[in-house]
Design an enzyme around this catalytic site. Structure first.
Site, PDB file in Angstrom:
ATOM      1  N   TYR A 112       0.848  -1.181   0.000  1.00 51.47           N
ATOM      2  CA  TYR A 112       0.000   0.000   0.000  1.00 51.47           C
ATOM      3  C   TYR A 112       0.883   1.231   0.000  1.00 51.47           C
ATOM      4  O   TYR A 112       2.041   1.175   0.372  1.00 51.47           O
ATOM      5  CB  TYR A 112      -0.932  -0.036   1.209  1.00 51.47           C
ATOM      6  CG  TYR A 112      -2.284   0.592   0.958  1.00 51.47           C
ATOM      7  CD1 TYR A 112      -3.073   0.164  -0.105  1.00 51.47           C
ATOM      8  CD2 TYR A 112      -2.765   1.606   1.765  1.00 51.47           C
ATOM      9  CE1 TYR A 112      -4.302   0.735  -0.346  1.00 51.47           C
ATOM     10  CE2 TYR A 112      -3.997   2.171   1.534  1.00 51.47           C
ATOM     11  CZ  TYR A 112      -4.767   1.740   0.473  1.00 51.47           C
ATOM     12  OH  TYR A 112      -5.987   2.307   0.233  1.00 51.47           O
ATOM     13  N   TRP A 114       1.253   4.277   1.560  1.00 48.53           N
ATOM     14  CA  TRP A 114       1.439   5.312   2.578  1.00 48.53           C
ATOM     15  C   TRP A 114       2.727   5.165   3.377  1.00 48.53           C
ATOM     16  O   TRP A 114       2.903   5.831   4.401  1.00 48.53           O
ATOM     17  CB  TRP A 114       0.262   5.299   3.541  1.00 48.53           C
ATOM     18  CG  TRP A 114      -0.991   5.893   2.991  1.00 48.53           C
ATOM     19  CD1 TRP A 114      -2.083   5.226   2.518  1.00 48.53           C
ATOM     20  CD2 TRP A 114      -1.303   7.290   2.850  1.00 48.53           C
ATOM     21  NE1 TRP A 114      -3.057   6.113   2.105  1.00 48.53           N
ATOM     22  CE2 TRP A 114      -2.599   7.380   2.299  1.00 48.53           C
ATOM     23  CE3 TRP A 114      -0.615   8.469   3.145  1.00 48.53           C
ATOM     24  CZ2 TRP A 114      -3.222   8.594   2.028  1.00 48.53           C
ATOM     25  CZ3 TRP A 114      -1.222   9.678   2.888  1.00 48.53           C
ATOM     26  CH2 TRP A 114      -2.512   9.735   2.330  1.00 48.53           C
TER      27      TRP A 114
END
Length: 763
Positions: A112, A114
């Protein structure tokens, strides 16, 4: 007395900052030009050398002794420390085995985005580049947990996600032009305090204050009062969760019945009105979607619903739709219906008016774009075409070969043997964690790069310790922030931690692909390479274009920004024939023949009220709102000082209305147990009227901490709501995440209170 620290520039998703050492204490200060800095920055000092950090390569004992294969011991087994050479030899051999025996289509690149604000040390880009260049590709995921439904539905009726969210209404327009802003799901500052790639100036609070001072009215439509800040002086309307579509339909019916809709706008700029009007009036199904009809569903007075519609008509009105509404069953419907309501008001494309999806959801929205590029690490070509919607990972692992629907396509889940995770913690993002534990048990090998012992790392077979952002050099930049930052190293790596790039370089070497992965560059070589497009674009515009050395020494440069042109929606309004929308008809589609042709009963050809199946019922009488936390980004640095200080009795805080607390004998500060058929967790109760009666609110991001790891339905003692949430798609159209809402019961916990061990390293 210690001398003042020498502060160096750095950046994060929650703000640009400067940091340095005063003795053995890390000092972190926000950028001096940030008018509203984010307190999450203060997670860094305690997190940097925390016991939760991974200090050396680890291999799960069962995998090391028995070899790869499905195992229910993941998350339960002990770990064996190994040298870097042994870890990389084992991993390279396993990657080659899976590639040769099953092909790259048996590898899932589950990362992911982030992990880091830097352009180079972006874990998702690093792992995808490695899998593409060294192994020929991987099965990817599409869309996001935050916007899984909206990313698919928006292009069908209005335009691309980025155009409707990032290149649309700006905060400057709201300050200057908006007369009423109706925020479905609110615009909570805790969300707009973060932004991928970094943010140098948080302007949302002062923008809402300035607009309110001018006379703009804000309306917060949410079960949570503080989803708009005090500075907005907002009116609070609290409908039953997951009934916003019904409320909007009641407003739309009022506009139509009283002749307040903009018929000229609909005729010129929209298509599909006749089909939607037939549904709205009940001509197609026998049910008129009146304000009275809506009131019975959403729990607001009919006059409140109709009155809000009347207040918006004829004024510069702006409808904002939060991510939260579409992170639920039938999440496509409120996104679409909000656009239809805005079209009926005739404001789309006007400065400060119309419809802006997710304004306030992150700090990039509502800003102007930079006029020069900031390069990103190229990921190479993926030779595997298979993909899944990001929130369908458990479905994929548990059902290889099964068919599933997605945006008009009939697809098949691949047979995954190896999952490679670098950057991200699915035990935060994903739903029904007990189901996901069973899903992770099905693969041959799970590899995780991590700075700390998250629950995902604890379930891995091979855990490789990585540096955190303060321990490496990078370039911080984002498309809508004018500050490009030279991210200097602040601290030496913890233990044996290494950069993702160094790990992948050595793996690529073992697989005979070092040159393809590195292109002959070290970290500094890549930073110079990524900076060059920005320098060249500045020079072409006749602007100061410092060399890389000058940029690095200065610590930051300010980039020019594009004018505020309103994007494709403004251009469409000004010239609908010359600048049509990229929809099937070139217009705003109030109904969609394309979607209708898919035949989905959970997403028809026009926005519609579809009752949720996971609503409160006997045994689970309360709505649970599992929203984003205020003290950390997702689950990052949950062990940091700022996040830890906001817990109570070491656990996450659940808010409950006094009426619901009284019925259950719950008092302020009590430890409570939230439960349903999927699982249970503990939290500390805060009794408050800031949430609607019938609703409890527990933010995501507390690290999953099962009381007994051997128990498949173990109690999470720390307060992770994803042991309760339901792992189903929003609909067959988008298959988005539905983790925002579920139904639960809450009771006062009276047993022996188990300790929180989430941050203790595993055995």
């Amino acid at each position: 007395m210690n001398a003042p620290p020498r502060l160096k520039p750095h950046s994060s998703h929650w703000g640009v900052f400067r940091a340095g050492w005063q003795g053995d204490r890390l000092v972190v200060e926000p950028h001096p030009n940030d008018p509203d800095p984010n307190g999450i920055l203060q997670n860094f000092p305690e997190a940097l050398r925390h016991r939760a950090r991974v200090a050396q390569p680890m291999v799960r004992r069962g995998w090391l002794e028995k070899g790869p294969g499905p195992s229910d011991r993941r998350g339960r087994d002990t770990f064996v420390p190994v040298s870097w050479d042994k870890a990389l030899d084992l991993l390279a051999g396993e990657l080659a085995r899976v590639r040769d025996a099953h092909g790259p289509g048996a590898i899932f690149g589950g990362s992911y985005g982030w992990s880091s604000a830097g352009r180079f040390h972006h874990a998702q880009s690093q792992v995808h580049r490695f899998l593409n260049t060294a192994l020929g590709g991987y099965v990817k995921s599409v869309n996001s947990y935050s916007a899984g439904a909206s990313a698919v539905i928006l292009p069908h009726f209005l335009g691309p996600f980025e155009a409707v969210s990032r290149r649309n209404v700006t905060w400057d327009q709201v300050v200057a032009h908006s007369e009423i802003v109706v925020a479905f799901g609110g615009m909570a500052l805790k969300n707009s305090m973060v932004a991928s790639g970094g943010i140098s100036a948080h302007v949302e609070r002062r923008s809402m204050a300035a607009a309110a001072a001018r006379g703009c009215a804000f309306v917060n439509v949410s079960p949570v009062r503080d989803d708009l800040p005090e500075e907005a002086h907002a009116e609070w309307l609290a409908p039953v969760p997951n009934t916003d579509t019904a409320m909007m339909l009641g407003m739309a019916h009022t506009l139509l019945a009283e002749g307040l809709h903009d018929r000229a706008f609909i005729e010129r700029y929209c298509s599909g009105w006749a089909e939607f009007e037939a549904y709205l009036t009940g001509a197609s199904d026998g049910v008129a979607k009146t304000a009275e009809w809506a009131a019975a569903i959403c729990g607001l007075p009919a006059e409140t619903i109709a009155g809000l519609a009347r207040r918006m008509a004829g004024r510069r009105s702006l409808i904002v739709m939060a991510h939260s509404l579409q992170r639920a069953e039938h999440g496509e419907q409120p996104v679409w219906m909000a656009g239809v309501l805005a079209a009926m008001l005739g404001q789309i494309g006007l400065p400060g008016g119309g419809y802006n999806y997710a304004l306030g959801a992150i700090a990039h929205y509502g800003k102007r774009h930079n006029a020069v590029p900031a390069a990103a690490l190229p990921q190479g070509r993926n030779g595997v075409g298979a993909f899944i919607p990001v929130a369908r990972i458990s479905d994929m692992l548990l059902n290889p070969g099964a068919a599933f629907d997605y945006d008009g396509q009939k697809l098949t889940y691949p047979d995954i043997r190896l999952v490679y995770w670098a950057g991200g913690n699915p035990f935060h993002h994903h739903q029904d964690l007990n189901r996901m534990r069973r899903a992770f048990a099905t693969v041959d090998t799970l590899v995780v790069h991590e700075i700390a012992w998250t629950a995902t790392a604890r379930h891995a077979d091979i855990v490789l310790p990585t540096t955190m952002t303060l321990e490496r050099e990078d370039i911080g930049a984002a498309p809508t922030d004018p500050l490009m930052v030279a991210m200097h190293r602040i601290a030496e790596p913890f233990g044996q931690a290494r950069d993702d790039y160094a790990i992948f370089t050595d793996l690529a070497e073992r697989l005979g692909k070092r040159e393809a992965f590195t292109e002959g560059r070290d970290v500094q070589g890549w930073l110079r390479h990524l900076y060059e497009p920005t320098r060249k674009a500045l020079a072409e515009k006749g602007l100061p274009a410092p060399s890389f050395e000058e940029f690095w020494e200065a610590g930051e440069i300010t980039l020019p920004q594009d004018p505020d042109d309103g994007g494709i929606l403004r251009a469409f309004r000004e010239d609908p024939e010359g600048a049509p929308l990229p929809t099937r008809t070139g217009k705003i589609q109030l109904s969609s023949p394309t979607i209708a042709s898919f035949g989905y009963d959970d997403c028809p050809g026009h926005p519609a009220w579809l009752a949720p199946s996971d609503a409160p019922a006997e045994g689970r009488p309360l709505w649970l709102v599992a929203n984003q936390p205020a003290t950390r980004l997702h689950s990052q640095f949950d062990f940091g000082g700022h996040s830890s200080a906001m817990k109570r009795r070491g656990r996450e805080v659940m808010r409950i209305h006094p009426q619901d607390a009284a019925v259950r004998g719950i008092a302020e500060g009590d430890i409570v147990r939230l439960f349903n058929a999927r699982g249970a967790c503990l939290a500390t109760a805060a009794v408050t009227e800031e949430v609607r009666a019938g609703v409890v609110q527990l933010p995501t991001g507390a690290w999953y901490d099962p009381e007994d790891p051997e128990d498949d339905m173990a109690l999470c003692v720390h307060g992770n709501p994803n042991v309760l949430t339901r792992d189903v798609g929003t609909s067959r159209l988008a298959q988005g995440c539905t983790g925002q809402l579920t139904s639960v019961e809450v009771e006062r916990f009276t047993g022996n209170l188990p300790p929180v061990r989430a941050f203790d390293p595993p055995a």
